[in-house]
Design a protein around this motif. Structure first.
Motif, mmCIF file in Angstrom:
data_model
loop_
_atom_site.group_PDB
_atom_site.id
_atom_site.type_symbol
_atom_site.label_atom_id
_atom_site.label_comp_id
_atom_site.label_asym_id
_atom_site.label_seq_id
_atom_site.Cartn_x
_atom_site.Cartn_y
_atom_site.Cartn_z
ATOM 1 N N TYR A 1 1.433 11.944 -4.671
ATOM 2 C CA TYR A 1 1.002 10.620 -4.262
ATOM 3 C C TYR A 1 1.414 10.282 -2.833
ATOM 4 O O TYR A 1 0.759 9.456 -2.182
ATOM 5 C CB TYR A 1 1.560 9.586 -5.233
ATOM 6 C CG TYR A 1 0.999 9.745 -6.627
ATOM 7 C CD1 TYR A 1 -0.194 9.129 -6.983
ATOM 8 C CD2 TYR A 1 1.638 10.548 -7.571
ATOM 9 C CE1 TYR A 1 -0.743 9.291 -8.252
ATOM 10 C CE2 TYR A 1 1.099 10.729 -8.836
ATOM 11 C CZ TYR A 1 -0.080 10.099 -9.178
ATOM 12 O OH TYR A 1 -0.631 10.278 -10.429
ATOM 13 N N SER B 1 -0.179 -2.383 -13.152
ATOM 14 C CA SER B 1 -1.288 -2.358 -12.194
ATOM 15 C C SER B 1 -0.812 -2.136 -10.766
ATOM 16 O O SER B 1 -1.621 -1.820 -9.885
ATOM 17 C CB SER B 1 -2.084 -3.670 -12.273
ATOM 18 O OG SER B 1 -1.276 -4.770 -11.884
ATOM 19 N N LYS B 2 0.491 -2.291 -10.541
ATOM 20 C CA LYS B 2 1.056 -2.114 -9.202
ATOM 21 C C LYS B 2 1.604 -0.712 -8.974
ATOM 22 O O LYS B 2 2.184 -0.446 -7.917
ATOM 23 C CB LYS B 2 2.179 -3.138 -8.969
ATOM 24 C CG LYS B 2 1.754 -4.584 -9.115
ATOM 25 C CD LYS B 2 0.670 -4.965 -8.121
ATOM 26 C CE LYS B 2 0.279 -6.431 -8.263
ATOM 27 N NZ LYS B 2 -0.862 -6.761 -7.376
ATOM 28 N N VAL B 3 1.473 0.177 -9.961
ATOM 29 C CA VAL B 3 2.014 1.524 -9.810
ATOM 30 C C VAL B 3 0.903 2.554 -10.004
ATOM 31 O O VAL B 3 -0.131 2.278 -10.619
ATOM 32 C CB VAL B 3 3.173 1.803 -10.799
ATOM 33 C CG1 VAL B 3 4.255 0.742 -10.676
ATOM 34 C CG2 VAL B 3 2.669 1.883 -12.223
ATOM 35 N N ASP B 4 1.138 3.743 -9.457
ATOM 36 C CA ASP B 4 0.157 4.823 -9.566
ATOM 37 C C ASP B 4 0.354 5.654 -10.827
ATOM 38 O O ASP B 4 -0.609 6.224 -11.351
ATOM 39 C CB ASP B 4 0.254 5.723 -8.334
ATOM 40 C CG ASP B 4 -0.132 4.978 -7.063
ATOM 41 O OD1 ASP B 4 -1.334 4.839 -6.802
ATOM 42 O OD2 ASP B 4 0.780 4.530 -6.324
ATOM 43 N N ALA B 5 1.608 5.767 -11.278
ATOM 44 C CA ALA B 5 1.887 6.602 -12.450
ATOM 45 C C ALA B 5 3.264 6.255 -12.987
ATOM 46 O O ALA B 5 4.077 5.604 -12.316
ATOM 47 C CB ALA B 5 1.811 8.086 -12.094
ATOM 48 N N PRO C 1 2.501 4.266 -2.095
ATOM 49 C CA PRO C 1 2.389 4.844 -3.441
ATOM 50 C C PRO C 1 3.630 4.527 -4.265
ATOM 51 O O PRO C 1 4.740 4.460 -3.719
ATOM 52 C CB PRO C 1 2.264 6.343 -3.173
ATOM 53 C CG PRO C 1 1.791 6.448 -1.770
ATOM 54 C CD PRO C 1 2.370 5.274 -1.032
ATOM 55 N N ARG C 2 3.430 4.362 -5.573
ATOM 56 C CA ARG C 2 4.537 3.838 -6.379
ATOM 57 C C ARG C 2 4.548 4.486 -7.758
ATOM 58 O O ARG C 2 3.519 4.642 -8.403
ATOM 59 C CB ARG C 2 4.362 2.320 -6.502
ATOM 60 C CG ARG C 2 5.587 1.565 -6.919
ATOM 61 C CD ARG C 2 5.353 0.072 -6.793
ATOM 62 N NE ARG C 2 5.200 -0.345 -5.407
ATOM 63 C CZ ARG C 2 4.133 -0.985 -4.930
ATOM 64 N NH1 ARG C 2 3.137 -1.285 -5.732
ATOM 65 N NH2 ARG C 2 4.082 -1.320 -3.665
ATOM 66 N N ASN D 1 0.797 -1.236 0.000
ATOM 67 C CA ASN D 1 0.000 0.000 0.000
ATOM 68 C C ASN D 1 0.828 1.285 0.000
ATOM 69 O O ASN D 1 0.318 2.349 0.356
ATOM 70 C CB ASN D 1 -0.963 0.019 1.194
ATOM 71 C CG ASN D 1 -2.008 -1.075 1.091
ATOM 72 O OD1 ASN D 1 -2.539 -1.343 0.008
ATOM 73 N ND2 ASN D 1 -2.293 -1.732 2.214
ATOM 74 N N LYS E 1 -0.326 3.963 -18.719
ATOM 75 C CA LYS E 1 -0.565 4.516 -17.386
ATOM 76 C C LYS E 1 -0.370 6.027 -17.436
ATOM 77 O O LYS E 1 0.422 6.528 -18.241
ATOM 78 C CB LYS E 1 0.440 3.912 -16.382
ATOM 79 C CG LYS E 1 0.013 3.992 -14.934
ATOM 80 C CD LYS E 1 -1.033 2.914 -14.621
ATOM 81 C CE LYS E 1 -1.410 2.915 -13.160
ATOM 82 N NZ LYS E 1 -2.347 1.818 -12.842
#
Length: 331
Positions: A329, A118-122, A91-92, A89, A138
């Motif tokens: 983030y 899918s495991k990263v925010d941006a 941010p990545r 959890n 992304k």
């Protein structure tokens, strides 16, 4: 639509500065590469700005730079992500160092990027031409591609210049389609205009590549066009840059770490370098490469490469723009 795209490209730079210190954990494979040098530069200047930076090797999850501490406010992927971090959890952000065509061409990278997206925010990327590709996968922020101007700089008192008027340098690590073939084809025209011109090729370490270009040089008699040989790895890049007059890259459609040349005060000729206002654009064509090298040497006193680096490619500016994204983030 164009206005929205432009806003996304600029929003990292436009983010107001904040005072909070961010704990940044980078994941990077330990290797000798432009990716590794870039990551180390980012961590160095993140700390200069008052943030905490650590670089971990994905395979071991052990710190190779900085103090490991108790985790980070944000994780930044440069190579891979340890599986134990998949669901923490935090941010990545994933940094896209490579260029999209090679990521597809090597048969591995693009699928790995898609699988991990899918495991990263941006995403972050450094060159405007690649932004549309990464942004399909992304949300992608564009930041400037900078270099450490303390590491790459003009040296006073350097008298042992490499032979050549001009002395031309190609020093990218050769692999696959990343090689000086078109530059070698351009050298006869450069040599005809400047008979004292010499081309020096460095960072040739693969035996098969060495055999290929030895054969090409011999059969084409390139020694008669100022090609003086091909050398192995470079230990001191800044010293080598200071010993030549012009640096050439054959990368296309993007550019890479050869912008270090600007830091050392040398012009860079590269078909993938199309920054607005740059006086020496060219195409991936022997005639274009030759004409541009000739023009750069004829007008060598008219272009301040170091000033260009300070204005366009300062990694301190890169880090400020990166941190502005992290803060969106992390806090």
């Amino acid at each position: 639509c164009r206005a929205r795209d432009k806003n996304m490209l600029l929003e990292a730079a436009m983010e107001p500065e904040r005072s909070m210190a961010v704990k940044i954990v980078h994941f990077m494979k330990k290797e000798q590469s432009g990716l590794a040098r870039c990551t180390l530069e980012l961590a160095k200047f993140e700390e200069r700005l008052g943030h905490k930076a650590v670089i971990k090797e994905p395979g071991t999850d052990v710190a190779m730079y900085g103090i490991e501490g108790d985790g980070g406010d944000i994780e930044v992927i440069h190579s891979q992500l340890p599986p134990e971090h998949y669901f923490n959890n935090v941010p990545r952000i994933m940094v896209q160092h490579g260029e999209p065509l090679s990521s597809v061409g090597n048969g591995v990278s693009m699928k790995a990027i898609c699988d991990l997206s899918s495991k990263v925010d941006a995403f972050l990327c450094f060159r405007r031409e690649e932004w549309p590709i990464w942004n399909m996968i992304k949300r992608t922020y564009l930041v400037r591609k900078g270099i450490d101007l303390e590491a790459y700089h003009p040296l006073d008192g350097i008298t042992e210049k490499l032979p050549g008027e001009p002395a031309i340098l190609y020093y990218e690590n050769m692999r696959g389609m990343r090689n000086p073939l078109y530059l070698l084809a351009a050298m006869p025209a450069v040599f005809k205009r400047f008979p004292k011109a010499r081309l020096h090729v460095y960072n040739l370490s693969d035996p098969k590549m060495q055999a290929t270009f030895d054969a090409f040089t011999k059969v084409c008699k390139l020694w008669a066009a100022g090609v003086v040989g091909m050398q192995g790895p470079v230990n001191d890049v800044n010293l080598l840059l200071n010993r030549v007059d012009i640096v050439v890259s054959c990368l296309f459609p993007l550019y890479a770490r050869s912008i270090e040349a600007f830091g050392a005060g040398k012009p860079l000729i590269c078909p993938g370098y199309n920054e607005p206002g740059y006086p020496y654009p060219c195409t991936l064509d022997p005639a274009s490469l030759a004409e541009t090298v000739i023009a750069a040497w004829e007008k060598v006193e008219l272009f301040d490469a170091r000033a260009w680096a300070v204005e366009r490619h300062n990694v301190e500016d890169t880090v400020k723009e990166c941190v502005a994204v992290y803060e969106r983030y992390a806090g």
